[in-house]
Design a protein around this motif. Sequence first.
Motif, PDB file in Angstrom:
ATOM      1  N   GLY A 129      55.974 -17.793  19.910  1.00  0.00           N
ATOM      2  CA  GLY A 129      57.017 -18.225  20.833  1.00  0.00           C
ATOM      3  C   GLY A 129      57.010 -17.489  22.153  1.00  0.00           C
ATOM      4  N   GLN A 130      56.710 -16.188  22.115  1.00  0.00           N
ATOM      5  CA  GLN A 130      56.718 -15.400  23.347  1.00  0.00           C
ATOM      6  C   GLN A 130      55.583 -15.809  24.276  1.00  0.00           C
ATOM      7  N   LEU A 131      54.552 -16.443  23.719  1.00  0.00           N
ATOM      8  CA  LEU A 131      53.395 -16.834  24.511  1.00  0.00           C
ATOM      9  C   LEU A 131      53.397 -18.319  24.847  1.00  0.00           C
ATOM     10  N   HIS A 132      54.504 -19.007  24.624  1.00  0.00           N
ATOM     11  CA  HIS A 132      54.600 -20.411  25.006  1.00  0.00           C
ATOM     12  C   HIS A 132      54.425 -20.556  26.513  1.00  0.00           C
ATOM     13  N   GLY A 133      53.780 -21.652  26.931  1.00  0.00           N
ATOM     14  CA  GLY A 133      53.578 -21.922  28.342  1.00  0.00           C
ATOM     15  C   GLY A 133      54.727 -22.690  28.956  1.00  0.00           C
ATOM     16  N   LEU A 134      54.512 -23.172  30.170  1.00  0.00           N
ATOM     17  CA  LEU A 134      55.587 -23.823  30.919  1.00  0.00           C
ATOM     18  C   LEU A 134      56.118 -25.073  30.234  1.00  0.00           C
ATOM     19  N   ALA A 135      55.228 -25.920  29.723  1.00  0.00           N
ATOM     20  CA  ALA A 135      55.681 -27.180  29.123  1.00  0.00           C
ATOM     21  C   ALA A 135      56.520 -26.953  27.871  1.00  0.00           C
ATOM     22  N   PRO A 136      56.065 -26.178  26.871  1.00  0.00           N
ATOM     23  CA  PRO A 136      56.919 -25.928  25.705  1.00  0.00           C
ATOM     24  C   PRO A 136      58.237 -25.246  26.052  1.00  0.00           C
ATOM     25  N   ARG A 137      58.206 -24.332  27.028  1.00  0.00           N
ATOM     26  CA  ARG A 137      59.448 -23.666  27.424  1.00  0.00           C
ATOM     27  C   ARG A 137      60.409 -24.650  28.099  1.00  0.00           C
ATOM     28  N   ALA A 138      59.863 -25.548  28.917  1.00  0.00           N
ATOM     29  CA  ALA A 138      60.711 -26.554  29.554  1.00  0.00           C
ATOM     30  C   ALA A 138      61.308 -27.484  28.504  1.00  0.00           C
ATOM     31  N   GLY A 203      68.570 -37.167  21.831  1.00  0.00           N
ATOM     32  CA  GLY A 203      69.304 -37.196  20.577  1.00  0.00           C
ATOM     33  C   GLY A 203      68.700 -36.273  19.535  1.00  0.00           C
ATOM     34  N   ALA A 204      69.144 -36.466  18.282  1.00  0.00           N
ATOM     35  CA  ALA A 204      68.660 -35.627  17.184  1.00  0.00           C
ATOM     36  C   ALA A 204      67.148 -35.776  17.051  1.00  0.00           C
ATOM     37  N   GLY A 205      66.473 -34.674  16.906  1.00  0.00           N
ATOM     38  CA  GLY A 205      65.024 -34.693  16.769  1.00  0.00           C
ATOM     39  C   GLY A 205      64.283 -34.806  18.076  1.00  0.00           C
ATOM     40  N   GLY A 206      64.988 -34.714  19.193  1.00  0.00           N
ATOM     41  CA  GLY A 206      64.347 -34.847  20.494  1.00  0.00           C
ATOM     42  C   GLY A 206      63.293 -33.787  20.747  1.00  0.00           C
ATOM     43  N   TYR A 207      63.585 -32.546  20.346  1.00  0.00           N
ATOM     44  CA  TYR A 207      62.635 -31.453  20.560  1.00  0.00           C
ATOM     45  C   TYR A 207      61.328 -31.732  19.822  1.00  0.00           C
ATOM     46  N   THR A 208      61.446 -32.132  18.554  1.00  0.00           N
ATOM     47  CA  THR A 208      60.252 -32.395  17.749  1.00  0.00           C
ATOM     48  C   THR A 208      59.436 -33.534  18.334  1.00  0.00           C
ATOM     49  N   ARG A 209      60.099 -34.602  18.796  1.00  0.00           N
ATOM     50  CA  ARG A 209      59.363 -35.740  19.342  1.00  0.00           C
ATOM     51  C   ARG A 209      58.680 -35.388  20.660  1.00  0.00           C
ATOM     52  N   LEU A 210      59.337 -34.578  21.483  1.00  0.00           N
ATOM     53  CA  LEU A 210      58.705 -34.134  22.729  1.00  0.00           C
ATOM     54  C   LEU A 210      57.470 -33.290  22.440  1.00  0.00           C
ATOM     55  N   MET A 211      57.603 -32.353  21.499  1.00  0.00           N
ATOM     56  CA  MET A 211      56.461 -31.501  21.172  1.00  0.00           C
ATOM     57  C   MET A 211      55.341 -32.309  20.526  1.00  0.00           C
ATOM     58  N   ASP A 212      55.691 -33.267  19.660  1.00  0.00           N
ATOM     59  CA  ASP A 212      54.663 -34.106  19.039  1.00  0.00           C
ATOM     60  C   ASP A 212      53.905 -34.914  20.091  1.00  0.00           C
ATOM     61  N   THR A 213      54.635 -35.440  21.075  1.00  0.00           N
ATOM     62  CA  THR A 213      53.990 -36.194  22.152  1.00  0.00           C
ATOM     63  C   THR A 213      53.031 -35.303  22.932  1.00  0.00           C
ATOM     64  N   TYR A 214      53.467 -34.092  23.203  1.00  0.00           N
ATOM     65  CA  TYR A 214      52.635 -33.150  23.949  1.00  0.00           C
ATOM     66  C   TYR A 214      51.391 -32.773  23.138  1.00  0.00           C
ATOM     67  N   PHE A 215      51.562 -32.449  21.857  1.00  0.00           N
ATOM     68  CA  PHE A 215      50.427 -32.112  20.998  1.00  0.00           C
ATOM     69  C   PHE A 215      49.420 -33.250  20.934  1.00  0.00           C
ATOM     70  N   THR A 216      49.935 -34.476  20.771  1.00  0.00           N
ATOM     71  CA  THR A 216      49.049 -35.635  20.647  1.00  0.00           C
ATOM     72  C   THR A 216      48.201 -35.814  21.901  1.00  0.00           C
ATOM     73  N   GLY A 217      48.836 -35.728  23.066  1.00  0.00           N
ATOM     74  CA  GLY A 217      48.093 -35.867  24.308  1.00  0.00           C
ATOM     75  C   GLY A 217      47.041 -34.797  24.476  1.00  0.00           C
ATOM     76  N   LEU A 218      47.397 -33.558  24.154  1.00  0.00           N
ATOM     77  CA  LEU A 218      46.432 -32.462  24.280  1.00  0.00           C
ATOM     78  C   LEU A 218      45.227 -32.675  23.373  1.00  0.00           C
TER      79      LEU A 218
END
Length: 369
Positions: A129-138, A203-218
């Motif tokens: 967590g301490q090493l998260h970059g700009l996108a995960p922190r945002a 809404g509920a689960g928004g964080y997980t869906r944002l991170m999943d979208t980011y992971f998938t693209g990467l």
Amino acid sequence: GAHRAAALGGGGAACAMPPEDEGAARHGEGRAFSQLVCRVRPCDKPSPLVAVIEEQARIQVGPDRGKPGEPLSFDAVLASSSASAQEELFDVLRPSVKACLRGASCTVVAFGGPQSGKSYSLSGFFTHGQLHGLAPRAIQWLTEALESDPVGSPTVEASFFELQQDSVHDLLPQGYPKVGLRELREPPYCELDPALTVHRCDGAGGYTRLMDTYFTGLSNRSKGEHTCFQIAFLHPTGAQSYLRFVEMAWPRLSQAPSKSGGSGASPDGTATSPQASKPDAAPGAAATVLQEVLECKLRGGTHAVADYSGCPLATLLKPCFEGASLLFFTHCLRLEYVQLQCLAAAAPLLTRLHLWLGMTRESDAERGC
């Protein structure tokens, strides 16, 4: 993950700021404004030809092999190697992320030579967590802000796409289909294909869906291509804004194949392709087009009509240079001697960016922005 129109406004205001920020001091505490930042990657054997002067936000390049040295000026130079370095970088961006919830748009760009820290700055190491970059922190900050005040919160949607030399590809569905990107004369200045995949992430689960979208693209991106992770906000007033994270790829003399089972990225954001290729000494077509855009603006003023048609990435960044989006441009720098050719190649773009930012700030001050 529904499909919907992806044409997003950047507010359209000349100052690219939400109304409630009007009249605030441009560089006051918490004020969101476009910035040029240098992120220095620590190394064991830095070249003696490069001096990092953090307190003056300046990189000084000394003369080498008959070539004169030159100073490069930034809004901030961050050279810390401490565990809090990622948080320090996000602290600089945070006001612009906050502004997105109030109707402003912001485009974050990571630019620099090979292995200079672009992926680390944007993505970091996801397992720490301490090493998260700009996108995960945002993502973390946005979801916490929306959960704490859900009344009147915008709808949030996410996309991830790749910008090649003459085409754009959706990185979320199988097959990475080609999608359109159209330049517009008026705000929002560019329009993404309505067929671009978007994931609803509020809404509920928004964080997980944002991170999943980011992971998938990467994991689906190609080595050596520009990418963009976009978080779109559809506000109750009908206004639309966005937060974009763009990684500008440095060109390679031997390019890996594109979008046909292309290389991916590991969860820490580093490329996993076994193919090695030599970095080019030039910053690439996109940087050249942006250089020409900035030269046009510097010669003709902020309202000069520039040509963005040279590549899709320039079209995507048009809102930044036409006053419809904030720009957070991060130059990632390696200090080893062998990397100096990359710094020299990037210098014309960085110099013009710094001059253009100074010009736009003077223009904004005259208008009371």
